[in-house]
Design a protein around this motif. Structure first.
Motif, short mmCIF file in Angstrom:
data_model
loop_
_atom_site.label_atom_id
_atom_site.label_comp_id
_atom_site.label_asym_id
_atom_site.label_seq_id
_atom_site.Cartn_x
_atom_site.Cartn_y
_atom_site.Cartn_z
N UNK A 65 0.85 -1.20 0.00
CA UNK A 65 0.00 0.00 0.00
C UNK A 65 0.89 1.25 0.00
N UNK A 66 0.46 2.28 -0.70
CA UNK A 66 1.14 3.57 -0.76
C UNK A 66 2.47 3.56 -1.50
N UNK A 90 8.91 3.02 -1.08
CA UNK A 90 9.27 3.43 0.29
C UNK A 90 9.55 4.93 0.35
N UNK A 133 6.39 6.69 0.68
CA UNK A 133 5.87 6.50 2.04
C UNK A 133 6.55 7.47 3.02
N UNK A 134 7.86 7.65 2.84
CA UNK A 134 8.58 8.61 3.69
C UNK A 134 7.99 10.01 3.50
N UNK A 150 4.61 10.23 5.18
CA UNK A 150 4.81 10.27 6.63
C UNK A 150 5.29 11.66 7.05
#
Lengths: 169, 306
Positions: A1-2, A5, A8-9, A12
């Motif tokens: 999901x998303x 990486x 995603x960082x 976030x």
């Protein structure tokens, strides 16, 4: 999901930036136009990043407290504890009492609680809602002999007929 | 500069056991179920259309932008479902989704459902909601976006979870840690701006307020150093949280102190559920570092980052 990486960082980072901004009362000083701030706040409401964390800060003020006195058709009165036996429900009721301090809110919320109470207690036909403020002396004042006082704030009687429907703003 | 970079790399990529996410899921779901059970006797009063604050009033006073239950019922009434039936259905679905989340069964679907329904319930009863709802909503949001089914659940063996990278697990736990650190820093700084937290009055007044009062603590007035010490300790703990919880030598004592602070709130201020949730969130974020025996998976388990 998303995705990757790195993405995603990025997500976030944006999320935590929003958490930090709103924790710093972003709504009050937002340089963004109103619609953009509302859109951001909506995202924050869903993601939990639009909260303010001013628990007991910068200090505590005098506490409102509400007492309910039920009145039967023959004139007998009975003090009623709305949340007896359920501490968590009591915490939630206390949250409402904060709104009693604002006259506009009080005029809307007090009839709601009175109506609920009369619906629960069918033997009574009226309820007196009394709001008091608890004044607590600070440590120095207490040492000097002052003690906790209850200051009357307002009272209103709601009869069953007049509380059958909620009062709209 | 290189040292700072190394520390940052270590922070971002350091190993975190997948069990930390699994236990986070279990603790959040178990807590939400407990809250549901506690509120059940007053459920209709809190969330019903004709509860203590009728929907027509709570919707008019809404400050959040989440769709309340009235938004859902207006859809279902078109197909002939009554408002009460919708509230009952939502409540049962919420309980089932929490149970699924607890077991780690269809974890993502259950987490999305629980997060969505919790948001709607809170938006409906927003006048009675306090800190515990904000934090539960945050926790359920993280359960939805984090791969919390990676460990200690019925889904853990699924291919999707077997492929979750260690870097993702680390990132998730770091986000949770950072969120808590920001929250405590903001709360601590705002407290520090008030005189009451420095002279002990904040603790004293909180303990005397009728709504929080659990025991007679007027004797504290004879020992003013005690509320003052508790006030200072609270400000210090919250403002330094980010440093003490991320610094190995202070981590254990800081976590114990934060847990102790929330225990105090639970026992002496009567905010039992709020205190419990905060303890669980802190243990989820940092427990795996402080108590590795509980959080680290059995030897041979693959879900620890390299």
């Amino acid at each position: 999901m998303f995705g990757s990486i790195r993405f995603r960082y990025l997500l976030a980072g944006v999320h935590l930036l929003m958490v930090a901004l709103y924790a710093g009362h972003f709504i009050e000083w937002s340089p963004l136009p109103g619609k953009a701030t509302t859109a951001l706040t909506t995202i924050g409401d869903y993601t939990g990043s639009s909260n303010i964390y001013s628990f007991f800060a910068p200090g505590l003020s005098n506490q409102p407290y509400v007492v309910y006195v039920l009145r039967s058709p023959d004139g007998k009165e009975k003090k009623y504890d709305f949340a007896a036996g359920n501490a968590e429900f009591a915490n939630r009721l206390n949250n409402i009492y904060g709104y009693y301090a604002i006259p506009e809110s009080r005029d809307i919320i007090a009839p709601c609680l009175a109506r609920t109470l009369l619906n629960q207690q069918r033997d009574f036909d009226a309820v007196k809602v009394v709001m008091v403020i608890q004044y607590i002396p600070n440590l120095k004042e207490y040492a000097a002999g002052e003690r906790t006082q209850w200051h009357f704030w307002f009272e209103k009687v709601f009869a069953r007929d007049s509380t059958a429907k909620p009062v709209l703003p | 500069m290189t040292k700072i970079r190394t520390i940052f790399q270590q922070y971002l990529h350091g190993p975190v056991p997948g069990a930390a996410l699994g236990l986070f899921r279990i603790m959040v779901a178990a807590f939400a179920l407990l809250q549901l059970v506690v509120l059940l006797p007053n459920w209709a009063l809190l969330f019903g259309e004709k509860g203590i604050i009728p929907w027509v009033i709570s919707d008019a006073l809404a400050t959040k932008h989440i769709v309340p239950l009235s938004g859902l019922t207006s859809l279902f009434t078109r197909i002939g479902m009554g408002t009460e039936a919708v509230v009952t259905g939502v409540s049962i679905l919420y309980a089932v989704s929490l149970l699924g989340l607890l077991l780690g069964y269809r974890t993502r679907v259950m987490a999305i459902t629980a997060w969505l329904l919790h948001g709607m319930l809170c938006a409906t009863a927003h006048l009675t909601a306090y800190g515990v709802e904000s934090f539960l909503h945050i926790a359920l949001f993280y359960c939805m976006v984090f791969p919390v089914g990676v460990s200690k659940g019925l889904d853990s063996h699924r291919r999707y979870y077997q492929q979750v990278s260690p870097a993702t697990i680390t990132l998730c736990i770091r986000v949770l840690q950072c969120h808590l650190a920001i929250m405590y820093a903001a709360s601590g700084i705002e407290k520090a701006l008030g005189e009451q937290w420095w002279n002990g009055d904040a603790i004293w007044i909180a303990l005397q307020q009728e709504q929080f009062r659990q025991a007679d603590t007027t004797w504290m007035a004879g020992h003013p150093w005690l509320p003052k010490l508790l006030g200072w300790a609270t400000v210090l703990l919250e403002t330094t949280y980010v440093f003490t919880l991320n610094h190995r030598p202070t981590r254990k004592i800081a976590l114990c102190a934060i847990v102790g602070m929330h225990l105090f709130i639970g026992v002496f201020l009567g905010l039992h559920l709020f205190a419990l949730l905060m303890i669980l969130l802190n243990l989820s974020a940092f427990g795996w570092k402080v108590f590795p025996g509980i959080f680290n998976p059995a030897p041979g388990h693959r879900k620890t980052a390299v």
